[in-house]
Design a protein around this motif. Sequence first.
Motif, PDB file in Angstrom:
ATOM      1  N   LEU A  95     -90.406  24.643  37.326  1.00 35.44           N
ATOM      2  CA  LEU A  95     -90.683  25.295  38.601  1.00 35.44           C
ATOM      3  C   LEU A  95     -90.050  26.677  38.638  1.00 35.44           C
ATOM      4  CD1 LEU A  95     -90.867  22.117  39.161  1.00 35.44           C
ATOM      5  CD2 LEU A  95     -90.459  22.762  41.550  1.00 35.44           C
TER       6      LEU A  95
ATOM      7  N   HIS B 101     -88.866  29.686  41.369  1.00 34.08           N
ATOM      8  CA  HIS B 101     -88.574  29.963  42.772  1.00 34.08           C
ATOM      9  C   HIS B 101     -89.406  31.138  43.270  1.00 34.08           C
ATOM     10  CE1 HIS B 101     -86.172  31.890  46.031  1.00 34.08           C
ATOM     11  NE2 HIS B 101     -86.120  30.642  46.422  1.00 34.08           N
TER      12      HIS B 101
ATOM     13  N   ASP C 171     -83.007  21.442  52.178  1.00 37.16           N
ATOM     14  CA  ASP C 171     -81.694  20.811  52.120  1.00 37.16           C
ATOM     15  C   ASP C 171     -81.434  20.173  53.478  1.00 37.16           C
ATOM     16  OD1 ASP C 171     -79.518  23.653  52.759  1.00 37.16           O
ATOM     17  OD2 ASP C 171     -81.415  23.066  53.632  1.00 37.16           O
TER      18      ASP C 171
ATOM     19  N   PHE D 217     -94.556  23.759  45.681  1.00 35.60           N
ATOM     20  CA  PHE D 217     -93.647  22.771  46.276  1.00 35.60           C
ATOM     21  C   PHE D 217     -92.754  23.427  47.305  1.00 35.60           C
ATOM     22  CE2 PHE D 217     -94.198  19.254  43.282  1.00 35.60           C
ATOM     23  CZ  PHE D 217     -94.759  19.896  42.199  1.00 35.60           C
TER      24      PHE D 217
ATOM     25  N   ARG E 165     -77.854  20.778  47.022  1.00 35.55           N
ATOM     26  CA  ARG E 165     -78.800  19.696  46.770  1.00 35.55           C
ATOM     27  C   ARG E 165     -80.087  19.925  47.537  1.00 35.55           C
ATOM     28  NH1 ARG E 165     -77.282  13.351  46.902  1.00 35.55           N
ATOM     29  NH2 ARG E 165     -79.409  12.535  46.917  1.00 35.55           N
ATOM     30  N   LEU E 166     -81.197  19.998  46.815  1.00 38.36           N
ATOM     31  CA  LEU E 166     -82.504  20.202  47.407  1.00 38.36           C
ATOM     32  C   LEU E 166     -83.371  18.968  47.236  1.00 38.36           C
ATOM     33  CD1 LEU E 166     -83.457  23.800  46.188  1.00 38.36           C
ATOM     34  CD2 LEU E 166     -82.643  23.126  48.447  1.00 38.36           C
TER      35      LEU E 166
ATOM     36  N   ASN F  66     -81.985  25.711  55.101  1.00 37.02           N
ATOM     37  CA  ASN F  66     -83.044  26.632  54.719  1.00 37.02           C
ATOM     38  C   ASN F  66     -84.126  25.878  53.983  1.00 37.02           C
ATOM     39  OD1 ASN F  66     -82.469  26.626  51.835  1.00 37.02           O
ATOM     40  ND2 ASN F  66     -80.675  27.862  52.323  1.00 37.02           N
TER      41      ASN F  66
ATOM     42  N   TYR G 286     -91.495  26.805  45.761  1.00 36.71           N
ATOM     43  CA  TYR G 286     -91.516  26.943  44.317  1.00 36.71           C
ATOM     44  C   TYR G 286     -92.952  26.802  43.821  1.00 36.71           C
ATOM     45  CZ  TYR G 286     -86.431  26.372  44.128  1.00 36.71           C
ATOM     46  OH  TYR G 286     -85.071  26.538  44.291  1.00 36.71           O
TER      47      TYR G 286
ATOM     48  N   GLN H 106     -95.245  25.820  40.198  1.00 39.11           N
ATOM     49  CA  GLN H 106     -95.180  25.202  38.879  1.00 39.11           C
ATOM     50  C   GLN H 106     -96.525  25.325  38.200  1.00 39.11           C
ATOM     51  OE1 GLN H 106     -94.671  20.894  38.669  1.00 39.11           O
ATOM     52  NE2 GLN H 106     -93.440  21.086  36.811  1.00 39.11           N
TER      53      GLN H 106
ATOM     54  N   PHE I 239     -87.392  17.854  47.147  1.00 38.60           N
ATOM     55  CA  PHE I 239     -88.717  18.436  46.969  1.00 38.60           C
ATOM     56  C   PHE I 239     -89.802  17.520  47.511  1.00 38.60           C
ATOM     57  CE2 PHE I 239     -88.064  22.110  44.198  1.00 38.60           C
ATOM     58  CZ  PHE I 239     -86.738  21.930  43.822  1.00 38.60           C
ATOM     59  N   GLY I 240     -90.875  18.141  47.985  1.00 35.03           N
ATOM     60  CA  GLY I 240     -92.071  17.398  48.335  1.00 35.03           C
ATOM     61  C   GLY I 240     -92.897  17.122  47.095  1.00 35.03           C
ATOM     62  N   GLU I 241     -94.074  16.527  47.310  1.00 41.74           N
ATOM     63  CA  GLU I 241     -94.928  16.157  46.186  1.00 41.74           C
ATOM     64  C   GLU I 241     -95.835  17.285  45.729  1.00 41.74           C
ATOM     65  OE1 GLU I 241     -95.142  11.595  47.830  1.00 41.74           O
ATOM     66  OE2 GLU I 241     -96.925  12.444  46.882  1.00 41.74           O
TER      67      GLU I 241
ATOM     68  N   GLN J  22     -87.157  26.354  50.816  1.00 42.41           N
ATOM     69  CA  GLN J  22     -87.575  27.185  49.685  1.00 42.41           C
ATOM     70  C   GLN J  22     -88.954  26.739  49.213  1.00 42.41           C
ATOM     71  OE1 GLN J  22     -84.542  27.452  46.601  1.00 42.41           O
ATOM     72  NE2 GLN J  22     -82.931  26.992  48.078  1.00 42.41           N
TER      73      GLN J  22
END
Lengths: 117, 113
Positions: free
Chosen positions: B43, B45, B92, B88, B100-101, B31, B35, B37, B103-105, B33
Amino acid sequence: DVKVTQSSRYLVKRTGEKVFLECVQDMDHENMFWYRQDPGLGLRLIYFSYDVKMKEKGDIPEGYSVSREKKERFSLILESASTNQTSMYLCASSFPPDRSSYNSPLHFGNGTRLTVT
Amino acid sequence: SQQGEEDPQALSIQEGENATMNCSYKTSINNLQWYRQNSGRGLVHLILIRSNEREKHSGRLRVTLDTSKKSSSLLITASRAADTASYFCATDFEETSGSRLTFGEGTQLTVNP
């Protein structure tokens, strides 16, 4: 609402010091995580834990260790702080994934901005 | 390397306009997600979309997922100045278990009043 509390918003430490970053969550989450966030690099996973006394290395564990003696508390330890560990540190927690979703949303604390001089 | 990469890196729009942010990833996922910030904060969700879903809505948010192109988009409609934040995507890996996820920048969105 889930609350994830990081003990300090700002910390300034000297090179070589041992540094403890504390994180507490109040939702009985099994999973807890430590990330660091740097400009241009996004969030990178340092360590995570699925249960008390369990820990798993993330993508950048070098120079760090963790402790999870109680379910609600997850500590990040910098054994000998270095200037390249200056960063924003983010703690997060979540329930374990169920069979359908594989992942639960993460709940983050407000972060600890650590400066090592 | 980062699993998720957001595009654009920065976006500036006027209040009332729609904002679209894109996320691309490399390997199969369970999946995805999104987020948000706010500056100097943790962050929060926003929305989760499973790999077998194509579109999901939550208030003014609309998320799409195209697994054939390995991409997702987040649309914020009728933007407000309070939407100013970094956004963001997090993914997974299908091969890994647990929560465990990666994240992009992030995309920095600025909504001008």
